[in-house]
Design a protein around this motif. Sequence first.
Motif, PDB file in Angstrom:
ATOM      1  N   ASN A 287     -70.199  57.177   0.924  1.00 29.54           N
ATOM      2  CA  ASN A 287     -69.431  57.521  -0.059  1.00 29.54           C
ATOM      3  C   ASN A 287     -68.599  58.999   0.641  1.00 29.54           C
ATOM      4  O   ASN A 287     -67.385  59.020   0.651  1.00 29.54           O
ATOM      5  N   LYS A 288     -69.359  59.603   1.570  1.00 24.90           N
ATOM      6  CA  LYS A 288     -68.810  60.886   2.130  1.00 24.90           C
ATOM      7  C   LYS A 288     -67.754  60.506   3.385  1.00 24.90           C
ATOM      8  O   LYS A 288     -66.676  61.015   3.651  1.00 24.90           O
ATOM      9  N   THR A 289     -68.130  59.282   3.908  1.00 20.85           N
ATOM     10  CA  THR A 289     -67.157  58.711   5.060  1.00 20.85           C
ATOM     11  C   THR A 289     -65.964  58.253   4.655  1.00 20.85           C
ATOM     12  O   THR A 289     -64.790  58.436   4.903  1.00 20.85           O
TER      13      THR A 289
ATOM     14  N   ALA B  26     -65.102  57.134  16.057  1.00 20.57           N
ATOM     15  CA  ALA B  26     -66.538  56.555  16.081  1.00 20.57           C
ATOM     16  C   ALA B  26     -67.363  57.649  15.480  1.00 20.57           C
ATOM     17  O   ALA B  26     -67.274  58.862  15.371  1.00 20.57           O
ATOM     18  N   SER B  27     -68.578  57.157  15.063  1.00 18.04           N
ATOM     19  CA  SER B  27     -69.660  57.715  14.450  1.00 18.04           C
ATOM     20  C   SER B  27     -70.898  58.032  15.449  1.00 18.04           C
ATOM     21  O   SER B  27     -71.378  57.062  15.974  1.00 18.04           O
ATOM     22  N   LEU B  28     -71.270  59.197  15.454  1.00 14.99           N
ATOM     23  CA  LEU B  28     -72.344  59.788  16.294  1.00 14.99           C
ATOM     24  C   LEU B  28     -73.837  59.173  15.493  1.00 14.99           C
ATOM     25  O   LEU B  28     -74.667  58.957  16.441  1.00 14.99           O
ATOM     26  N   TRP B  29     -73.842  59.082  14.463  1.00 15.67           N
ATOM     27  CA  TRP B  29     -75.253  58.815  13.840  1.00 15.67           C
ATOM     28  C   TRP B  29     -74.859  58.161  12.398  1.00 15.67           C
ATOM     29  O   TRP B  29     -73.756  57.785  12.010  1.00 15.67           O
ATOM     30  N   ASN B  30     -75.947  57.807  11.680  1.00 14.46           N
ATOM     31  CA  ASN B  30     -75.803  57.015  10.406  1.00 14.46           C
ATOM     32  C   ASN B  30     -74.845  57.862   9.427  1.00 14.46           C
ATOM     33  O   ASN B  30     -75.172  59.196   9.307  1.00 14.46           O
ATOM     34  N   SER B  31     -73.821  57.433   9.059  1.00  8.84           N
ATOM     35  CA  SER B  31     -73.000  57.949   7.928  1.00  8.84           C
ATOM     36  C   SER B  31     -73.068  57.436   6.547  1.00  8.84           C
ATOM     37  O   SER B  31     -73.410  56.476   6.454  1.00  8.84           O
ATOM     38  N   GLU B  32     -72.807  58.351   5.642  1.00 11.32           N
ATOM     39  CA  GLU B  32     -73.192  58.207   4.437  1.00 11.32           C
ATOM     40  C   GLU B  32     -71.668  57.510   3.813  1.00 11.32           C
ATOM     41  O   GLU B  32     -70.792  58.180   4.065  1.00 11.32           O
TER      42      GLU B  32
ATOM     43  N   ILE C  49     -70.004  71.718   2.244  1.00 11.77           N
ATOM     44  CA  ILE C  49     -70.797  70.325   2.398  1.00 11.77           C
ATOM     45  C   ILE C  49     -71.544  70.353   3.911  1.00 11.77           C
ATOM     46  O   ILE C  49     -70.903  70.747   4.779  1.00 11.77           O
ATOM     47  N   HIS C  50     -72.834  69.735   3.942  1.00  9.42           N
ATOM     48  CA  HIS C  50     -73.627  69.995   4.966  1.00  9.42           C
ATOM     49  C   HIS C  50     -72.899  69.247   6.123  1.00  9.42           C
ATOM     50  O   HIS C  50     -72.449  67.855   5.936  1.00  9.42           O
ATOM     51  N   PRO C  51     -72.750  69.866   7.398  1.00 10.08           N
ATOM     52  CA  PRO C  51     -72.440  69.061   8.510  1.00 10.08           C
ATOM     53  C   PRO C  51     -72.714  67.756   8.852  1.00 10.08           C
ATOM     54  O   PRO C  51     -72.051  66.855   9.522  1.00 10.08           O
ATOM     55  N   PHE C  52     -74.077  67.255   8.267  1.00 11.36           N
ATOM     56  CA  PHE C  52     -74.590  66.019   8.603  1.00 11.36           C
ATOM     57  C   PHE C  52     -73.511  64.993   8.013  1.00 11.36           C
ATOM     58  O   PHE C  52     -73.424  63.915   8.486  1.00 11.36           O
TER      59      PHE C  52
ATOM     60  N   PRO D  39     -70.111  63.563  12.110  1.00 14.05           N
ATOM     61  CA  PRO D  39     -70.749  62.428  13.272  1.00 14.05           C
ATOM     62  C   PRO D  39     -69.253  61.827  13.700  1.00 14.05           C
ATOM     63  O   PRO D  39     -69.395  61.206  14.769  1.00 14.05           O
ATOM     64  N   LEU D  40     -68.130  62.015  12.956  1.00 11.09           N
ATOM     65  CA  LEU D  40     -66.886  61.160  13.322  1.00 11.09           C
ATOM     66  C   LEU D  40     -66.335  61.979  14.585  1.00 11.09           C
ATOM     67  O   LEU D  40     -66.046  63.087  14.636  1.00 11.09           O
ATOM     68  N   ILE D  41     -66.055  61.486  15.626  1.00  7.02           N
ATOM     69  CA  ILE D  41     -65.437  62.031  16.864  1.00  7.02           C
ATOM     70  C   ILE D  41     -64.430  61.029  17.230  1.00  7.02           C
ATOM     71  O   ILE D  41     -64.220  60.002  16.928  1.00  7.02           O
ATOM     72  N   LEU D  42     -63.314  61.588  17.904  1.00  5.58           N
ATOM     73  CA  LEU D  42     -61.933  60.746  18.472  1.00  5.58           C
ATOM     74  C   LEU D  42     -62.313  60.932  19.845  1.00  5.58           C
ATOM     75  O   LEU D  42     -62.386  61.871  20.609  1.00  5.58           O
ATOM     76  N   ILE D  43     -62.057  59.682  20.273  1.00  6.36           N
ATOM     77  CA  ILE D  43     -62.242  59.630  21.928  1.00  6.36           C
ATOM     78  C   ILE D  43     -60.825  59.103  22.234  1.00  6.36           C
ATOM     79  O   ILE D  43     -60.314  58.079  21.887  1.00  6.36           O
ATOM     80  N   GLY D  44     -60.252  59.812  23.495  1.00  8.91           N
ATOM     81  CA  GLY D  44     -58.996  59.146  23.753  1.00  8.91           C
ATOM     82  C   GLY D  44     -57.817  60.113  23.407  1.00  8.91           C
ATOM     83  O   GLY D  44     -57.802  61.173  23.111  1.00  8.91           O
TER      84      GLY D  44
END
Length: 141
Positions: free
Chosen positions: A89-91, A81-87, A124-127, A131-136
């Motif tokens: 094309n980069k996503t 999932a993503s912690l903030w607004n994602s761009e 590439i800027h960390p922004f 934001p993508l994290i893995l849970i589980g």
Amino acid sequence: MATHGCFQRQGCPGLNLEANNILFANGETFNIADAALLGLNQTNLVVLSACETAMEAESDGREFAAIAYLFERAGADAVIASLWNSEDNKTLLIMTQFYENVNQEMTKVEALRQAKLTFAQQAIHPFYWSPLILIGDGSSF
């Protein structure tokens, strides 16, 4: 799911979405409160790359797994999932790299880590990639 989602308490008038809804390409919406009804017991991974899918509508900044957690509770072994607004094309690029890494038989957690490192090594800027994290369960498929 690479789509738009609304996780703001007041809804998202600009997207014509109520709070805690995901918008599908055909214009239909899905209230994430219904995730428990999906029966995901045999699901190894759910990817929610829509913006802020790791946040809760009434978040005070401490919760990071609220929406993703609903899918995990529905039976999925793991959720990205993503912690903030994602761009967009980069996503797309980072998720493509993630799946290429999975095809090389990396674990889920290592595939995501390596995809992020690819972006970091390209300065590439960390922004855009963090934001993508893995849970589980981050093990193999």
